[in-house]
Every structure is written in C-alpha cells, then in structure tokens.
Design an enzyme around this catalytic site. Structure first.
Site, mmCIF file in Angstrom:
data_model
loop_
_atom_site.group_PDB
_atom_site.id
_atom_site.type_symbol
_atom_site.label_atom_id
_atom_site.label_comp_id
_atom_site.label_asym_id
_atom_site.label_seq_id
_atom_site.Cartn_x
_atom_site.Cartn_y
_atom_site.Cartn_z
ATOM 1 N N GLN A 1 4.709 1.789 1.035
ATOM 2 C CA GLN A 1 5.339 0.659 1.731
ATOM 3 C C GLN A 1 6.497 0.049 0.948
ATOM 4 O O GLN A 1 7.550 -0.259 1.525
ATOM 5 C CB GLN A 1 4.292 -0.428 2.005
ATOM 6 C CG GLN A 1 3.382 -0.124 3.185
ATOM 7 C CD GLN A 1 2.309 -1.188 3.365
ATOM 8 O OE1 GLN A 1 1.994 -1.942 2.435
ATOM 9 N NE2 GLN A 1 1.743 -1.250 4.557
ATOM 10 N N CYS B 1 -17.345 17.389 1.875
ATOM 11 C CA CYS B 1 -17.337 17.985 3.217
ATOM 12 C C CYS B 1 -18.505 18.977 3.327
ATOM 13 O O CYS B 1 -19.223 19.202 2.351
ATOM 14 C CB CYS B 1 -16.009 18.687 3.498
ATOM 15 S SG CYS B 1 -15.724 20.156 2.506
ATOM 16 N N GLY C 1 -0.642 1.870 7.230
ATOM 17 C CA GLY C 1 0.188 0.668 7.230
ATOM 18 C C GLY C 1 1.669 0.961 7.405
ATOM 19 O O GLY C 1 2.522 0.354 6.769
ATOM 20 N N LYS C 2 1.957 1.878 8.317
ATOM 21 C CA LYS C 2 3.357 2.246 8.546
ATOM 22 C C LYS C 2 4.156 1.101 9.169
ATOM 23 O O LYS C 2 5.322 0.910 8.841
ATOM 24 C CB LYS C 2 3.433 3.493 9.458
ATOM 25 C CG LYS C 2 2.979 4.758 8.757
ATOM 26 C CD LYS C 2 3.165 5.983 9.616
ATOM 27 C CE LYS C 2 2.144 6.110 10.734
ATOM 28 N NZ LYS C 2 0.751 6.231 10.269
ATOM 29 N N SER C 3 3.523 0.328 10.052
ATOM 30 C CA SER C 3 4.266 -0.720 10.769
ATOM 31 C C SER C 3 4.954 -1.701 9.823
ATOM 32 O O SER C 3 6.057 -2.161 10.086
ATOM 33 C CB SER C 3 3.327 -1.506 11.683
ATOM 34 O OG SER C 3 2.394 -0.660 12.287
ATOM 35 N N ARG D 1 0.842 -1.189 0.000
ATOM 36 C CA ARG D 1 0.000 0.000 0.000
ATOM 37 C C ARG D 1 0.877 1.239 0.000
ATOM 38 O O ARG D 1 1.982 1.218 0.528
ATOM 39 C CB ARG D 1 -0.746 0.047 1.322
ATOM 40 C CG ARG D 1 -2.029 -0.715 1.390
ATOM 41 C CD ARG D 1 -2.657 -0.251 2.677
ATOM 42 N NE ARG D 1 -3.796 -1.032 3.076
ATOM 43 C CZ ARG D 1 -4.283 -0.981 4.316
ATOM 44 N NH1 ARG D 1 -3.684 -0.224 5.221
ATOM 45 N NH2 ARG D 1 -5.329 -1.675 4.639
ATOM 46 N N CYS E 1 -18.261 21.754 0.795
ATOM 47 C CA CYS E 1 -18.440 21.354 -0.595
ATOM 48 C C CYS E 1 -19.904 21.052 -0.893
ATOM 49 O O CYS E 1 -20.328 21.095 -2.044
ATOM 50 C CB CYS E 1 -17.598 20.116 -0.907
ATOM 51 S SG CYS E 1 -15.859 20.486 -1.151
HETATM 52 P P1 ADP Z 1 -0.440 2.967 10.870
HETATM 53 O O1 ADP Z 1 0.641 2.643 11.859
HETATM 54 O O2 ADP Z 1 0.087 3.609 9.628
HETATM 55 O O3 ADP Z 1 -1.561 3.742 11.462
HETATM 56 P P2 ADP Z 1 -0.770 0.102 10.793
HETATM 57 O O4 ADP Z 1 0.624 -0.238 10.486
HETATM 58 O O5 ADP Z 1 -1.227 -0.088 12.193
HETATM 59 O O6 ADP Z 1 -1.097 1.604 10.364
HETATM 60 O O7 ADP Z 1 -1.702 -0.694 9.780
HETATM 61 C C1 ADP Z 1 -3.084 -0.493 9.715
HETATM 62 C C2 ADP Z 1 -3.773 -1.731 9.164
HETATM 63 O O8 ADP Z 1 -3.478 -1.930 7.791
HETATM 64 C C3 ADP Z 1 -3.367 -3.007 9.867
HETATM 65 O O9 ADP Z 1 -4.530 -3.714 10.209
HETATM 66 C C4 ADP Z 1 -2.546 -3.761 8.822
HETATM 67 O O10 ADP Z 1 -2.659 -5.159 8.975
HETATM 68 C C5 ADP Z 1 -3.151 -3.296 7.524
HETATM 69 N N1 ADP Z 1 -2.195 -3.360 6.395
HETATM 70 C C6 ADP Z 1 -0.939 -2.862 6.384
HETATM 71 N N2 ADP Z 1 -0.345 -3.058 5.190
HETATM 72 C C7 ADP Z 1 -1.240 -3.696 4.414
HETATM 73 C C8 ADP Z 1 -1.218 -4.185 3.049
HETATM 74 N N3 ADP Z 1 -0.151 -4.033 2.261
HETATM 75 N N4 ADP Z 1 -2.338 -4.799 2.584
HETATM 76 C C9 ADP Z 1 -3.423 -4.941 3.385
HETATM 77 N N5 ADP Z 1 -3.503 -4.515 4.665
HETATM 78 C C10 ADP Z 1 -2.430 -3.895 5.185
HETATM 79 ZN ZN ZN Z 2 -14.610 19.546 0.570
HETATM 80 MG MG MG Z 3 1.166 3.021 13.849
#
Ligand code: ADP
Ligand code: ZN
Ligand code: MG
Length: 458
Positions: free
Chosen positions: A25, A436, A47-49, A22, A439
C-alpha cells in the site's frame, strides 16, 4: 525513502483509522502521488482499494473508479461515506435526481475554481465509459480544468479475454488514455497471470512495466505481492460416484467441520446449484441452511439472498461462478468446489473468497475422474481452454506437491514478458506451506490412493 509517506500515514489514521500500511500500500500510494501509471496485484482482501482512496483525498480534483459490479461499488461507497469521504456513484441504479445532482457538481468542478467541496471519488461501471456521451463530455470538462486526478481500473483482469471474468466493455477503456492522455492510470487485480497482465497494459495503453523494486523505475510501476494466503487450507477430496453419495460426503464434511459456518459451494451449472442445494438441505434434515445463486435467479431473489446471507439466515450458498466479484463477506470459513473449475485461475479466485478476514478457512475440491470429461467438453473450442482445464486437472490429481507451490509454479510459468511478473512468488516455489492436504498426508497413503497417472490417462 518515500516522499509522501508521512502525510499519507497521517491521513490513513485520520480518515480510515488504520495504524499502518499493509503489503504494498505504501509504495502504491507514493507512486500514485508521483503521478505514475501503476499496476498493483495483491491478493483478495489485501487492501487494494486504499491504494487509490488515500491518494484521492490528497490531491485536487476527482478520481474516477471503474468497477465491474454494482454490488462492489455500493459497498465501497457505504464504507467511504462512513469515513466521511465525498464519494459518489453513477450507475444504472442511480436515481435520476441523484445523477442530475452529480452531473451538476461535476460541471461546477469543470468550470474553473470550484465552489463548495469537490467530489473526491466517482465510481462507475465500464458501460458508462463505453456508452455514455454525456458522461464523457463531463469528463472532458473536468480534464480541461485539471480536475481529473486519476483513473482507477478495479478488477482489471476483466480487460483480458484470457481472464476468467472477461467483460467486453472493459476493452473500451482504451478510450481513457486516448482521450485523456495526461491522467495517470492505476490498475488493480488479485489474479493476473502474465498473459492477462500483458493484455491489460496493452488495452489500457499503459507504457512498459518495471518492477517497483527495480533500480531505475520508469514507465508503469508494477507492484505485486505473493498470492499465497497462509490462512487458506487447500484439500482435494475424493468425490463418490453416485449423485447422492457425493452430496452425502459433502454434508458430512460440512456438519463435521463447519457446522453453522458460512460457506460457498461452487457448482458447474445452474441445474447443479439447484439440485445440490436441495439435496444438502434434505439430506441434512435442514441443518444446513442453503441458498441458490446463478445468472438466472431474478435480481430481487439475488438481493434477498445476499441479505439473508449477510444476516446469517442462509449459511451455505450453492452457486455458479456468477457468485463472486460482489461478495464482501469476511467470515466465509469454507469454499467447496463440487466440481472442477474450468481453469486453475478460476479455482484460485473462487476459493480465495474464503477467509478474507484473515482467519483460518478451508478450500475443498471434490474430484472424480468423470468430472474431467465434463470440463474437457465444456472447454472444448475455447481458445486455450484445454490447456487451462488440464492445469486444473493436474492440480486435482497431484497428491504430492504442496498446493502453494503448485499455484506459484502455475502463475509463474513462462510468459511473453521479459521479466518475472511474480516478484515474491518466486520464493513461493521453494518452500512448502506445511498445512495443505499434500503437506500433511502420511506418505504411506499414497499407494493406497492409487491415483498416480490419472492425468496421463486423460
Ligand atoms: P481488496 O480490494 O484488495 O480485496 P479491500 O480494499 O476491499 O481489499 O480491503 C479489504 C479490507 O482490509 C477492508 O476491510 C479494509 O478496510 C481493510 N484494510 C485495508 N487496508 C488496511 C490497513 N492498512 N490496515 C488495516 N486494515 C486495512
Ligand atoms: Zn502445502
Ligand atoms: Mg477490491
């Protein structure tokens, strides 16, 4: 064009069960595999983790993750264990037995070729780096053995005193680069205005930033995606003046639009949380199941609330901004601000706790002119406090500009940095979101609202 993509994708599927990357990543993982310093800014839920979890599994040694809150850490560990990843945490909540075992394993990894499986990810709160000699000594050994793969600083905006979640212990993280100069650093955040970005790279001793998209990438690589989340619908609603009148408006809003949905009502003070929760319950005759969360709620009550909220027995948490970082509930369908936030950064972050599952959610701000005075007095004397409050107020009073464009303009605003820190947000300043309040508001209602000029009057 990315060297590691094939291997990374295979692992992504095998361990995490995801079919594709995503947002940034893929770039983040590749840059990390190249051993670079990286700053990654992606919206909450983006999906930063994965940006560090995946590379951690592909290199020898242990990646150390610094995260501000126990609740965040426990949640990550739980998910990693489900995926079969060897991850541990060392925090105030770790038992003596567990921590002894972890130290023993780290020691084994630090004394030459390790026997047995390696710890791939070790999570700690910043206090460990700031205060624990024992832990730093364990890191020294890992470092010498070449088993310290990476430092990950999660919620990195906590480093900056300009950020709204400032943690003094995060400033001690300057130790990392000084003591372990060869270990790459990855800093992650969802809200990182230029000033905060500047502060964090300085504190963490990260070299000059270049955009990942630049032709010649050197120094720290910056990945940043649009902050705009199209499933969030922003509205500012007029807040009736009387105490109960404002709660009744909120009650009606919730019952008409979000009956039985999970939501958060952010309140300015602890006392407000208590009284708002109580009135919402009474005035809805128990139809709205509320809970209270603020710094003075005892830990056991907080845990209970989290559980009840997860299980759906409490639907609407009335909270101060203390309720935040640790929330990992995807289906928050609405976030209401009962009062203005102290800054637009804070408001963006708090309202962003809605809709992490990607489905539609509402972000509602109740505004009345008197609240501006409250915010003004609360931020009086804080460095830059009045400017920040004014930006919040301007947002509340603007009945014409698209909310998405307002956020983009605010986060884009001039900075000390020599480049725009919001690569894709630039486009966000050009196109309206279309959904919003501003809008969708019929133009003829503008005069009727009679709200023009409120900012100027303050
Ligand atoms: P953030 O730290 O950016 O807020 P997280 O790392 O906690 O977000 O991820 C948020 C959700 O997205 C988690 O449930 C994770 O499993 C899901 N996720 C992360 N990468 C992917 C991916 N490539 N495809 C599908 N789901 C994903
Ligand atoms: Zn707007
Ligand atoms: Mg996070």
């Amino acid at each position: 064009e990315f060297e590691w993509s094939g291997a990374l994708e295979a692992k992504l599927k095998e361990v995490f069960g995801h079919d594709s990357f995503r947002l940034c990543q893929e770039g983040i993982c590749n840059a990390s595999m190249d051993g670079r310093d990286v700053v990654a800014i992606m919206p909450t839920g983006g999906g930063k983790s994965l940006g560090y979890q995946l590379p951690a599994l592909m290199v020898p040694g242990c990646s150390l993750v610094i995260s501000p809150l126990l609740a965040l850490i426990s949640d990550q560990i739980m998910h990693l264990h489900e995926a079969g990843v060897d991850a541990v945490m060392l925090t105030g909540a770790t038992s003596k037995e567990d921590s002894d075992r972890i130290y023993k394993r780290l020691q084994a990894m630090g004394s030459g070729p390790s026997v047995g499986p390696e710890i791939k990810l070790c999570y700690v709160t910043p206090e460990k780096i700031a205060n624990s000699k024992k832990f730093l000594t364990a890191l020294d050994r890992l470092y010498k053995a070449g088993k310290l793969a990476r430092f990950v600083v999660d919620e990195a905006h906590c480093v900056s005193s300009q950020g709204h979640d400032f943690r003094p212990d995060y400033q001690k993280l300057s130790t990392l680069r000084e003591r372990f100069p060869d270990v790459p650093i990855l800093a992650l955040s969802a809200t990182c205005p230029a000033q905060v970005l500047w502060d964090l790279t300085k504190t963490l001793r990260m070299p000059k930033l270049t955009m990942a998209s630049a032709a010649d990438v050197d120094g720290t690589v910056l990945f940043s995606t649009s902050l705009y989340r199209k499933n969030l619908h922003y509205y500012v609603l007029p807040k009736p003046a009387g105490g109960n009148d404002s709660i009744m408006a909120m009650r009606d809003y919730i019952l008409n639009n979000h009956r039985n949905d999970t939501g958060i009502v952010y309140c300015l003070t602890k006392k407000d949380c208590e009284s708002v929760a109580e009135s919402l319950t009474t005035l809805s005759e128990g139809q709205i199941k509320t809970g209270v969360y603020h710094a003075d709620v005892p830990d056991t009550r907080k845990e209970m609330l989290h559980r009840q909220w997860r299980e759906g027995r409490v639907k609407v948490v009335c909270a101060t901004i203390a309720f935040g970082l640790g929330i990992d509930k995807g289906d928050v369908r609405f976030v209401i601000h009962h009062t203005l936030s102290k800054s637009l950064d804070g408001f963006y972050q708090e309202s962003g706790r809605a809709g992490r599952d990607g489905k539609d959610a509402d972000c509602v701000l109740y505004y009345r002119a008197q609240d501006a005075t409250r915010i003004a007095s609360l931020t009086y004397g804080e460095r830059g406090g009045q400017e920040k409050a004014l930006a919040m107020l301007a947002f509340a009073c603007d009945v014409e500009e698209c909310r998405k464009i307002q956020f983009a303009n605010y986060f884009n605003k001039s900075s000390k940095l020599s480049f725009s820190s919001w690569a894709t947000a630039e486009e966000d300043t050009l196109t309206r979101c279309g959904h919003c309040d501003n809008c969708t508001r019929p133009p003829e209602t503008l005069e009727h609202l009679g709200v023009r000029g409120r900012v100027a009057a303050w």
